[in-house]
Design a protein around this motif. Sequence first.
Motif, PDB file in Angstrom:
ATOM      1  N   GLN A   6       0.946  -1.192   0.007  1.00 11.28           N
ATOM      2  CA  GLN A   6       0.121  -0.054   0.050  1.00 11.28           C
ATOM      3  C   GLN A   6       0.741   1.140   0.008  1.00 11.28           C
ATOM      4  O   GLN A   6       1.938   1.247   0.647  1.00 11.28           O
ATOM      5  CB  GLN A   6      -1.042   0.027   1.291  1.00 11.28           C
ATOM      6  N   CYS A  23      -2.960   0.189  -4.018  1.00 14.71           N
ATOM      7  CA  CYS A  23      -2.833  -1.107  -3.541  1.00 14.71           C
ATOM      8  C   CYS A  23      -2.546  -2.047  -4.707  1.00 14.71           C
ATOM      9  O   CYS A  23      -2.861  -2.090  -5.870  1.00 14.71           O
ATOM     10  CB  CYS A  23      -4.007  -1.604  -2.736  1.00 14.71           C
ATOM     11  N   TRP A  34     -10.694  -3.335   0.332  1.00 20.36           N
ATOM     12  CA  TRP A  34     -10.339  -2.299   0.990  1.00 20.36           C
ATOM     13  C   TRP A  34     -11.381  -2.073   2.212  1.00 20.36           C
ATOM     14  O   TRP A  34     -12.523  -2.127   2.204  1.00 20.36           O
ATOM     15  CB  TRP A  34     -10.654  -0.863   0.140  1.00 20.36           C
ATOM     16  N   CYS A  91      -5.763  -2.611   2.735  1.00 21.15           N
ATOM     17  CA  CYS A  91      -6.230  -3.187   1.502  1.00 21.15           C
ATOM     18  C   CYS A  91      -5.609  -4.805   1.678  1.00 21.15           C
ATOM     19  O   CYS A  91      -4.614  -4.966   2.567  1.00 21.15           O
ATOM     20  CB  CYS A  91      -5.066  -2.918   0.298  1.00 21.15           C
TER      21      CYS A  91
END
Lengths: 111, 110
Positions: A6, A23, A34, A91
């Motif tokens: 990320q 991500c 997410w 993520c």
Amino acid sequence: NAGVTQTPKFRILKIGQSMTLQCTQDMNHNYMYWYRQDPGMGLKLIYYSVGAGITDKGEVPNGYNVSRSTTEDFPLRLELAAPSQTSVYFCASGRQGAEAFFGQGTRLTVV
Amino acid sequence: GESVGLHLPTLSVQEGDNSIINCAYSNSASDYFIWYKQESGKGPQFIIDIRSNMDKRQGQRVTVLLNKTVKHLSLQIAATQPGDSAVYFCAENQRGKLIFGQGTELSVKP
């Protein structure tokens, strides 16, 4: 072995600004997610994707957008940042019927 | 509706004791459950999982129990160590949608 990456790790936004949280995963996973996590709270699902070109809303999708043009990438877009979007964003990716692997998170502050 | 919740928000145990963390779920269509551990400042890490056609699964020092009759999930940690101190989450997977419960903070006293 990078796993789920990320970027950025930290960000401060002003109210009304926009940004994209990136991500990417290198495990060829079809599922991506997410989440947001407010202090002392659990993880709330924002959006998820079961494969390239397919996205669906989670528990708290308002104020966010996503796209999934490739298997590897699943960016999260904030169009008009609000203080209520101050949170840590995670993520994750995984295979069908298996555990999800998480990134290290993006700490976002909206002032 | 879909919800996954925990009975106890905090749990304090003595080092060496066994810990039990509980979770209730409401969606009987869920077919896969996962326990995660989250240390401060980090993303959740997988501990153990269980499918709906099982009622027990064991790992290294951890056991997950699933009671579908009462929609209850538990995580048992044997011989709890200081390194087990963290927040533990259960998660419910329904056709790819992964929903998390509130979490339980486990504190291990030396």
